[in-house]
Scaffold this motif. Structure first.
Motif, mmCIF file in Angstrom:
data_model
loop_
_atom_site.group_PDB
_atom_site.id
_atom_site.type_symbol
_atom_site.label_atom_id
_atom_site.label_comp_id
_atom_site.label_asym_id
_atom_site.label_seq_id
_atom_site.Cartn_x
_atom_site.Cartn_y
_atom_site.Cartn_z
ATOM 1 N N ASN A 7 0.489 -1.036 -0.113
ATOM 2 C CA ASN A 7 -0.085 0.059 0.088
ATOM 3 C C ASN A 7 0.650 1.384 -0.063
ATOM 4 O O ASN A 7 0.365 2.319 0.644
ATOM 5 N N GLY A 8 1.884 1.235 -0.587
ATOM 6 C CA GLY A 8 2.757 2.646 -0.727
ATOM 7 C C GLY A 8 3.828 2.647 0.326
ATOM 8 O O GLY A 8 4.477 3.684 0.230
ATOM 9 N N ARG A 9 3.566 1.835 1.360
ATOM 10 C CA ARG A 9 4.581 1.953 2.335
ATOM 11 C C ARG A 9 5.731 0.714 2.321
ATOM 12 O O ARG A 9 5.372 -0.245 2.247
ATOM 13 N N PRO A 10 6.919 1.425 2.266
ATOM 14 C CA PRO A 10 8.227 0.454 2.444
ATOM 15 C C PRO A 10 8.283 -0.602 3.442
ATOM 16 O O PRO A 10 7.547 -0.299 4.714
ATOM 17 N N SER A 11 8.211 -1.929 3.001
ATOM 18 C CA SER A 11 8.198 -2.952 4.052
ATOM 19 C C SER A 11 9.589 -3.527 4.318
ATOM 20 O O SER A 11 10.365 -3.647 3.397
ATOM 21 N N PRO A 12 9.985 -3.486 5.531
ATOM 22 C CA PRO A 12 11.129 -4.070 5.886
ATOM 23 C C PRO A 12 11.496 -5.363 5.737
ATOM 24 O O PRO A 12 10.534 -6.426 5.712
#
Length: 191
Positions: free
Chosen positions: A107-112
């Protein structure tokens, strides 16, 4: 603050200072998706900015017109890893670099990326065992059969049999579906 350098809490009792009492977690790793063949340029730019980068590479033999040479190419073409806390300023500096497409996430948020995955890749690279990139073939993926009497036929992976390293592939023939069990190496992704 008391005379001996320890911080006092609201009640006036002694406690350790904030810097001594809190363990700072290392920043997570993130995956950067780059334009085709821009991994080296992005890596250089990020290293110049002082960020820790991990670009796993593999040595491959390349055939030229008159000779064969060995080249170091990215193990995951189009991707590299960055070790950063990604506060807003760092995030925008990364995505504005020439060659960067985006940071992978949901959803457009970087995932670690879990540290265990990064350590696993580093362990594989450091080992003396041969390694090579491999296409990810999961359930529901469309594949082309490469060998045997069904070579060239398109099918869908129904399930994996990990112990035997085999795939069960559904092949549609004459408006009927047939399940065929094949080795991993006998198929390639089809798009």
């Amino acid at each position: 603050m008391s005379r001996d350098g320890l911080c006092l809490n609201r009640r006036g009792s002694r406690g350790e200072g904030l810097a001594q009492g809190l363990a700072v977690a290392p920043p997570p790793w993130y995956v950067i998706h780059t334009r085709s063949r821009h991994e080296d340029k992005v890596e250089f730019s990020l290293l110049h900015k002082g960020l820790e980068i991990f670009l796993p590479r593999i040595t491959v033999r390349s055939r030229r017109q008159d000779r064969r040479i060995y080249l170091e190419v990215p193990l995951f073409p189009g991707y590299l890893f960055v070790h950063s806390d990604l506060e807003s300023r760092a995030y925008y500096e990364i995505i504005r670099l020439p060659g960067v497409v985006r940071l992978l996430g949901i959803n457009g948020r970087p995932s670690p990326v879990p540290l265990e995955k990064i350590e696993s890749i580093k362990t594989i690279l450091a080992s003396d065992r041969p390694y090579s990139p491999w296409n990810y073939l999961g359930q529901g993926k469309q594949v082309r059969i490469l060998e045997g009497p069904l070579a060239g036929v398109i099918g869908i992976i129904l399930k994996r049999r990990e112990k035997k390293r085999r795939l069960v592939v559904a092949v549609e023939l004459f408006q009927r579906s047939v399940a065929v069990e094949l080795e991993d190496e006998a198929v390639a992704p089809y798009s």
